[in-house]
Design a protein around this motif. Structure first.
Motif, mmCIF file in Angstrom:
data_model
loop_
_atom_site.group_PDB
_atom_site.id
_atom_site.type_symbol
_atom_site.label_atom_id
_atom_site.label_comp_id
_atom_site.label_asym_id
_atom_site.label_seq_id
_atom_site.Cartn_x
_atom_site.Cartn_y
_atom_site.Cartn_z
ATOM 1 N N ALA A 20 11.821 7.805 81.064
ATOM 2 C CA ALA A 20 10.813 7.657 82.002
ATOM 3 C C ALA A 20 10.843 6.054 82.660
ATOM 4 O O ALA A 20 10.818 6.095 83.863
ATOM 5 C CB ALA A 20 9.584 7.877 81.457
ATOM 6 N N GLY A 21 11.061 5.208 81.883
ATOM 7 C CA GLY A 21 11.331 3.944 82.370
ATOM 8 C C GLY A 21 12.388 3.872 83.350
ATOM 9 O O GLY A 21 12.354 2.778 84.210
ATOM 10 N N THR A 22 13.563 4.357 82.831
ATOM 11 C CA THR A 22 14.811 4.350 83.862
ATOM 12 C C THR A 22 14.424 4.883 85.255
ATOM 13 O O THR A 22 14.872 4.396 86.186
ATOM 14 C CB THR A 22 16.070 5.050 83.088
ATOM 15 O OG1 THR A 22 16.263 4.590 81.769
ATOM 16 C CG2 THR A 22 17.094 4.831 83.869
ATOM 17 N N ALA A 23 13.745 6.176 85.100
ATOM 18 C CA ALA A 23 13.394 6.687 86.368
ATOM 19 C C ALA A 23 12.650 5.908 87.309
ATOM 20 O O ALA A 23 12.615 5.699 88.567
ATOM 21 C CB ALA A 23 12.721 7.894 86.160
ATOM 22 N N MET A 24 11.699 5.201 86.437
ATOM 23 C CA MET A 24 10.484 4.364 87.236
ATOM 24 C C MET A 24 11.239 3.046 87.661
ATOM 25 O O MET A 24 10.890 2.290 88.609
ATOM 26 C CB MET A 24 9.500 3.966 86.369
ATOM 27 C CG MET A 24 8.576 5.136 86.035
ATOM 28 S SD MET A 24 7.239 4.822 84.765
ATOM 29 C CE MET A 24 6.497 3.520 85.555
ATOM 30 N N TYR A 25 12.364 2.741 87.027
ATOM 31 C CA TYR A 25 13.183 1.320 87.269
ATOM 32 C C TYR A 25 13.990 1.704 88.528
ATOM 33 O O TYR A 25 13.979 0.807 89.529
ATOM 34 C CB TYR A 25 13.809 0.935 86.135
ATOM 35 C CG TYR A 25 14.540 -0.360 86.285
ATOM 36 C CD1 TYR A 25 13.809 -1.670 86.468
ATOM 37 C CD2 TYR A 25 15.848 -0.454 86.744
ATOM 38 C CE1 TYR A 25 14.540 -2.708 86.584
ATOM 39 C CE2 TYR A 25 16.747 -1.699 87.162
ATOM 40 C CZ TYR A 25 15.841 -2.778 86.703
ATOM 41 O OH TYR A 25 16.422 -4.121 87.087
ATOM 42 N N VAL A 26 14.617 2.910 88.830
ATOM 43 C CA VAL A 26 15.345 3.119 89.875
ATOM 44 C C VAL A 26 14.501 3.501 90.802
ATOM 45 O O VAL A 26 14.804 2.971 92.108
ATOM 46 C CB VAL A 26 16.421 4.591 89.516
ATOM 47 C CG1 VAL A 26 16.838 4.923 90.639
ATOM 48 C CG2 VAL A 26 17.208 4.063 88.434
ATOM 49 N N LEU A 27 13.367 4.440 90.836
ATOM 50 C CA LEU A 27 12.370 4.403 91.891
ATOM 51 C C LEU A 27 11.456 3.163 92.095
ATOM 52 O O LEU A 27 11.594 2.312 91.075
ATOM 53 C CB LEU A 27 11.467 5.918 91.867
ATOM 54 C CG LEU A 27 12.592 7.069 91.560
ATOM 55 C CD1 LEU A 27 11.664 7.954 91.036
ATOM 56 C CD2 LEU A 27 13.252 7.337 92.688
ATOM 57 N N PRO A 28 10.670 3.101 93.056
ATOM 58 C CA PRO A 28 9.786 1.772 93.109
ATOM 59 C C PRO A 28 8.733 2.111 92.297
ATOM 60 O O PRO A 28 7.911 3.016 92.352
ATOM 61 C CB PRO A 28 9.467 2.022 94.580
ATOM 62 C CG PRO A 28 9.814 3.095 95.523
ATOM 63 C CD PRO A 28 11.044 3.908 94.447
ATOM 64 N N GLY A 29 8.605 1.061 91.442
ATOM 65 C CA GLY A 29 7.552 1.327 90.412
ATOM 66 C C GLY A 29 7.851 0.332 89.293
ATOM 67 O O GLY A 29 8.879 -0.174 89.232
ATOM 68 N N PRO A 30 6.770 0.077 88.394
ATOM 69 C CA PRO A 30 7.012 -0.887 87.371
ATOM 70 C C PRO A 30 7.753 -0.212 86.053
ATOM 71 O O PRO A 30 7.024 -0.120 85.124
ATOM 72 C CB PRO A 30 5.518 -1.247 86.954
ATOM 73 C CG PRO A 30 4.711 -0.101 87.587
ATOM 74 C CD PRO A 30 5.445 0.414 88.500
ATOM 75 N N GLY A 31 9.135 -0.196 86.150
ATOM 76 C CA GLY A 31 9.593 0.553 85.137
ATOM 77 C C GLY A 31 10.265 -0.364 84.092
ATOM 78 O O GLY A 31 10.607 0.258 82.871
ATOM 79 N N LEU A 32 10.338 -1.669 84.366
ATOM 80 C CA LEU A 32 11.003 -2.553 83.388
ATOM 81 C C LEU A 32 10.132 -2.542 81.947
ATOM 82 O O LEU A 32 10.691 -2.250 81.034
ATOM 83 C CB LEU A 32 11.000 -3.757 83.952
ATOM 84 C CG LEU A 32 11.892 -4.837 82.861
ATOM 85 C CD1 LEU A 32 13.549 -4.214 82.677
ATOM 86 C CD2 LEU A 32 12.154 -6.213 83.602
ATOM 87 N N PRO A 33 8.797 -2.643 82.072
ATOM 88 C CA PRO A 33 8.107 -2.609 80.809
ATOM 89 C C PRO A 33 8.311 -1.327 79.908
ATOM 90 O O PRO A 33 8.280 -1.375 78.651
ATOM 91 C CB PRO A 33 6.760 -3.134 81.136
ATOM 92 C CG PRO A 33 6.669 -3.650 82.503
ATOM 93 C CD PRO A 33 7.997 -2.998 83.153
#
Length: 55
Positions: A20-33
């Protein structure tokens, strides 16, 4: 619950959080945390499962 089951559950949850974090990191969003948390939970789960198997 045995340590091995707890470790397996943590590793599974960590894998889902990492994905989920990887998908959020690739897409615009706060995925790093979410990505960092997922990796930490995954590593902890694998370590607990390994210790549970040896003891």
């Amino acid at each position: 619950m045995s340590e091995r089951r707890i470790g397996t559950a943590l590793a599974a949850a960590g894998a889902v959080l990492t994905a989920a974090g990887t998908a959020m990191y690739v897409l615009p969003g706060p995925g790093l945390p979410v990505l960092v948390t997922g990796l930490a939970v995954l590593a902890t789960g694998l370590a607990v499962a390994a210790v549970g198997r040896h003891s």
